[in-house]
Write a protein that holds these residues in place. Structure first.
Motif, PDB file in Angstrom:
ATOM      1  N   SER A 162       0.876  -1.010   0.034  1.00 56.17           N
ATOM      2  CA  SER A 162      -0.052  -0.121   0.299  1.00 56.17           C
ATOM      3  C   SER A 162       0.781   1.189   0.156  1.00 56.17           C
ATOM      4  N   SER A 163       2.032   1.108   0.374  1.00 55.61           N
ATOM      5  CA  SER A 163       3.035   2.241   0.309  1.00 55.61           C
ATOM      6  C   SER A 163       4.289   1.732  -0.308  1.00 55.61           C
ATOM      7  N   PRO A 164       4.458   1.780  -1.573  1.00 56.88           N
ATOM      8  CA  PRO A 164       5.504   1.361  -2.395  1.00 56.88           C
ATOM      9  C   PRO A 164       6.908   2.108  -2.124  1.00 56.88           C
ATOM     10  N   ARG A 165       6.963   3.239  -1.642  1.00 60.49           N
ATOM     11  CA  ARG A 165       7.922   3.954  -1.197  1.00 60.49           C
ATOM     12  C   ARG A 165       8.716   3.727   0.155  1.00 60.49           C
ATOM     13  N   SER A 166       8.007   2.658   0.948  1.00 63.84           N
ATOM     14  CA  SER A 166       8.433   2.472   2.278  1.00 63.84           C
ATOM     15  C   SER A 166       9.429   1.246   2.188  1.00 63.84           C
ATOM     16  N   ASN A 167      10.417   1.274   3.038  1.00 64.50           N
ATOM     17  CA  ASN A 167      11.530   0.258   3.035  1.00 64.50           C
ATOM     18  C   ASN A 167      10.964  -0.966   3.865  1.00 64.50           C
ATOM     19  N   PHE A 168       9.985  -0.818   4.768  1.00 64.90           N
ATOM     20  CA  PHE A 168       9.654  -2.199   5.272  1.00 64.90           C
ATOM     21  C   PHE A 168       8.199  -2.323   5.225  1.00 64.90           C
ATOM     22  N   ALA A 169       7.427  -3.554   5.703  1.00 67.39           N
ATOM     23  CA  ALA A 169       6.249  -3.641   5.662  1.00 67.39           C
ATOM     24  C   ALA A 169       6.024  -4.691   6.498  1.00 67.39           C
ATOM     25  N   VAL A 170       4.647  -5.231   6.828  1.00 69.63           N
ATOM     26  CA  VAL A 170       4.096  -6.093   7.681  1.00 69.63           C
ATOM     27  C   VAL A 170       3.155  -6.986   6.688  1.00 69.63           C
ATOM     28  N   LYS A 171       3.105  -8.202   7.020  1.00 66.29           N
ATOM     29  CA  LYS A 171       2.075  -9.127   6.166  1.00 66.29           C
ATOM     30  C   LYS A 171       0.649  -9.046   6.772  1.00 66.29           C
ATOM     31  N   GLU A 172      -0.253  -8.752   5.987  1.00 67.37           N
ATOM     32  CA  GLU A 172      -1.689  -8.709   6.358  1.00 67.37           C
ATOM     33  C   GLU A 172      -2.204  -9.936   5.633  1.00 67.37           C
ATOM     34  N   LYS A 173      -3.454 -10.007   5.770  1.00 70.44           N
ATOM     35  CA  LYS A 173      -4.639 -11.320   4.959  1.00 70.44           C
ATOM     36  C   LYS A 173      -4.438 -10.705   3.455  1.00 70.44           C
ATOM     37  N   TRP A 174      -4.402  -9.492   3.078  1.00 67.88           N
ATOM     38  CA  TRP A 174      -4.735  -9.045   1.860  1.00 67.88           C
ATOM     39  C   TRP A 174      -3.280  -8.855   1.075  1.00 67.88           C
ATOM     40  N   GLY A 175      -2.317  -8.798   1.629  1.00 69.24           N
ATOM     41  CA  GLY A 175      -0.883  -8.638   1.223  1.00 69.24           C
ATOM     42  C   GLY A 175       0.049  -7.908   2.243  1.00 69.24           C
ATOM     43  N   PHE A 176       0.811  -7.067   1.705  1.00 66.71           N
ATOM     44  CA  PHE A 176       1.838  -6.404   2.364  1.00 66.71           C
ATOM     45  C   PHE A 176       1.300  -4.950   2.746  1.00 66.71           C
ATOM     46  N   ASP A 177       1.424  -4.366   3.714  1.00 63.45           N
ATOM     47  CA  ASP A 177       0.990  -3.243   4.483  1.00 63.45           C
ATOM     48  C   ASP A 177       2.398  -2.427   4.480  1.00 63.45           C
ATOM     49  N   GLY A 178       2.657  -1.568   3.570  1.00 62.33           N
ATOM     50  CA  GLY A 178       3.875  -0.721   3.898  1.00 62.33           C
ATOM     51  C   GLY A 178       3.871   0.125   5.135  1.00 62.33           C
ATOM     52  N   LEU A 179       5.173   0.235   5.872  1.00 66.00           N
ATOM     53  CA  LEU A 179       5.349   1.076   6.766  1.00 66.00           C
ATOM     54  C   LEU A 179       6.073   2.394   6.520  1.00 66.00           C
ATOM     55  N   GLY A 180       5.303   3.368   6.392  1.00 65.99           N
ATOM     56  CA  GLY A 180       5.892   4.623   5.922  1.00 65.99           C
ATOM     57  C   GLY A 180       6.410   5.542   7.131  1.00 65.99           C
ATOM     58  N   LYS A 181       6.064   5.411   8.425  1.00 64.91           N
ATOM     59  CA  LYS A 181       6.370   6.381   9.212  1.00 64.91           C
ATOM     60  C   LYS A 181       6.884   5.579  10.476  1.00 64.91           C
ATOM     61  N   PRO A 182       7.884   6.201  11.300  1.00 62.62           N
ATOM     62  CA  PRO A 182       8.223   5.456  12.396  1.00 62.62           C
ATOM     63  C   PRO A 182       7.050   5.010  13.386  1.00 62.62           C
ATOM     64  N   GLU A 183       6.139   5.712  13.607  1.00 68.25           N
ATOM     65  CA  GLU A 183       5.003   5.321  14.607  1.00 68.25           C
ATOM     66  C   GLU A 183       4.198   4.089  13.881  1.00 68.25           C
ATOM     67  N   GLU A 184       4.056   4.137  12.680  1.00 70.94           N
ATOM     68  CA  GLU A 184       3.510   2.966  11.846  1.00 70.94           C
ATOM     69  C   GLU A 184       4.148   1.693  12.219  1.00 70.94           C
ATOM     70  N   PHE A 185       5.655   1.809  12.356  1.00 68.04           N
ATOM     71  CA  PHE A 185       6.377   0.622  12.488  1.00 68.04           C
ATOM     72  C   PHE A 185       6.326   0.243  14.061  1.00 68.04           C
ATOM     73  N   LEU A 186       6.317   0.968  15.023  1.00 71.79           N
ATOM     74  CA  LEU A 186       6.247   0.688  16.491  1.00 71.79           C
ATOM     75  C   LEU A 186       4.928   0.201  16.636  1.00 71.79           C
ATOM     76  N   GLU A 187       3.607   0.832  16.061  1.00 70.49           N
ATOM     77  CA  GLU A 187       2.383   0.208  16.128  1.00 70.49           C
ATOM     78  C   GLU A 187       2.339  -1.143  15.644  1.00 70.49           C
ATOM     79  N   ALA A 188       2.808  -1.545  14.549  1.00 71.91           N
ATOM     80  CA  ALA A 188       2.928  -2.738  13.911  1.00 71.91           C
ATOM     81  C   ALA A 188       3.705  -3.759  14.947  1.00 71.91           C
ATOM     82  N   LEU A 189       4.666  -3.351  15.425  1.00 69.76           N
ATOM     83  CA  LEU A 189       5.308  -4.100  16.453  1.00 69.76           C
ATOM     84  C   LEU A 189       4.790  -4.434  17.560  1.00 69.76           C
ATOM     85  N   ARG A 190       3.988  -3.251  18.180  1.00 67.49           N
ATOM     86  CA  ARG A 190       3.290  -3.421  19.535  1.00 67.49           C
ATOM     87  C   ARG A 190       1.982  -4.414  19.302  1.00 67.49           C
ATOM     88  N   GLU A 191       1.304  -4.233  18.020  1.00 69.32           N
ATOM     89  CA  GLU A 191       0.231  -4.940  17.859  1.00 69.32           C
ATOM     90  C   GLU A 191       0.499  -6.469  17.560  1.00 69.32           C
TER      91      GLU A 191
END
Length: 360
Positions: free
Chosen positions: A203-232
């Motif tokens: 969903s965010s092609p310019r991101s360096n990292f992503a998390v795997k969702e049921k529908w595919g990959f969710d790009g992590l575009g911001k530090p807070e998005e990464f931390l939230e994904a890790l917490r979750e």
């Protein structure tokens, strides 16, 4: 193990127990590997007495060493024309820049117009030692952390049952259990908790990292998005200002990364996992993801192994104190939690093996 690593390790024997002026000579053996040996001592005016054969041998040795160095740093400028290895001058400049002019002297690898080494000067143990010390070549690069997911899951379930009546211990153990579940699920899916982004599917092609969702990959575009994904996924109460590996992974956009901080981190990862030598097609994200996985696996193993150790030493109250401590559940750095668990292991003695008399 690649040939250039073997070659550098063979040269590396001359870092130890040799006089600085020992002359080093290399040749390709019948098995295709580079064999390295000593051929005398360097003399200041030796160039006046060197034969044509000696100069050719010195050039061949320098060629083998330079080829291995260039490949170790994944540099361009090495050509193989039917077995004859030649170099671009730019390669020498890059190595001089990386290793320092006082360590790697490009002028001693003099090239002719075709890129052949023609200096005729011998390599000494002193020079090889200085160069390889800069590379920090290790005999055994650190292996990835491993865990038997089913075994530790069963153990952790029993531990959680033991501490059902302790609210704080139960809360902290549930974090450990969620980490283990996330690691196991990721391994079964052939991935990791945090993955390199796939621009084609994200969903965010310019991101360096992503998390795997049921529908595919969710790009992590911001530090807070990464931390939230890790917490979750792990339940870890990561602080927004956490300066552990999560913080660096959180600096997702290249244009917002501090180049010096990132380079320092990459250097540490190369030393830790690759003996200071970047492998071919090196991608620093692989090491960052591995570091995160290694820390999470270590977090689970230290917790469960500490319980086993306390049980064997009849010191379960100590484990209760450790697992109930605020540092295990508050917004503390993951590295702080690991340090605290390791201190717990150091406090307890290793259980003594039972003697035959104890078993009777």
């Amino acid at each position: 193990m690649t040939d250039y690593i073997d070659t550098l390790k063979n040269f590396g024997t001359f870092k130890y127990c040799y006089e600085d002026d020992t002359i080093v000579n290399a040749a390709t053996g019948d098995d295709g590997k580079v064999e390295v040996n000593a051929t005398g001592r360097y003399k200041a005016l030796g160039f006046l007495l060197r034969s044509r054969e000696q100069k050719a041998a010195n050039n061949a040795t320098r060629t083998m060493f330079l080829e291995a160095l260039g490949k170790a740093f994944n540099l361009d400028g090495i050509r193989n024309n039917n077995g004859r290895i030649t170099f671009d001058r730019a390669l020498l400049n890059k190595l001089e820049e990386k290793l320092g002019r006082d360590v790697f002297k490009a002028k001693n690898f003099a090239l002719d117009a075709q890129g052949n080494i023609v200096s005729g000067k011998p390599l000494t143990a002193r020079r090889i030692g200085q160069i390889l010390s800069k590379i920090k070549l290790q005999e055994k690069p650190k292996l990835p952390e491993k865990i038997d997911y089913n075994q530790y899951s069963e153990k952790l379930t029993n531990i959680m049952d033991t501490f059902k009546g302790n609210e704080k211990a139960s809360k902290n153990l549930s974090i450990v259990n969620k980490c283990l579940t996330a690691l196991k699920t990721s391994a079964e899916q052939g991935g990791t908790i945090i993955m390199k982004n796939d621009p084609k599917n994200s969903s965010s092609p310019r991101s360096n990292f992503a998390v795997k969702e049921k529908w595919g990959f969710d790009g992590l575009g911001k530090p807070e998005e990464f931390l939230e994904a890790l917490r979750e996924r792990t339940g870890l109460p990561m602080a927004p200002n956490d300066k552990t590996i999560a913080k660096f992974l959180g600096n997702l956009k290249k244009n917002t990364q501090d180049p010096q901080v990132l380079q320092h981190l990459i250097t540490k990862m190369l030393d830790k996992y690759h003996g200071g030598i970047p492998p071919a097609n090196y991608d620093y994200r692989d090491d960052l993801i591995r570091e995160l996985n290694d820390q999470l696996i270590k977090f689970v193993k230290l917790t469960v192994d500490l319980y086993d150790k306390c049980a064997e030493n009849n010191q379960m109250d100590y484990f209760k104190d450790v697992i109930s401590n605020d540092i295990m559940g508050d917004q503390m750095k993951l590295s702080s939690k690991l340090d605290y668990l390791e201190m717990g292991h150091e406090y307890l003695p290793e259980p003594k093996p039972q003697s035959m008399l104890d078993l009777i």
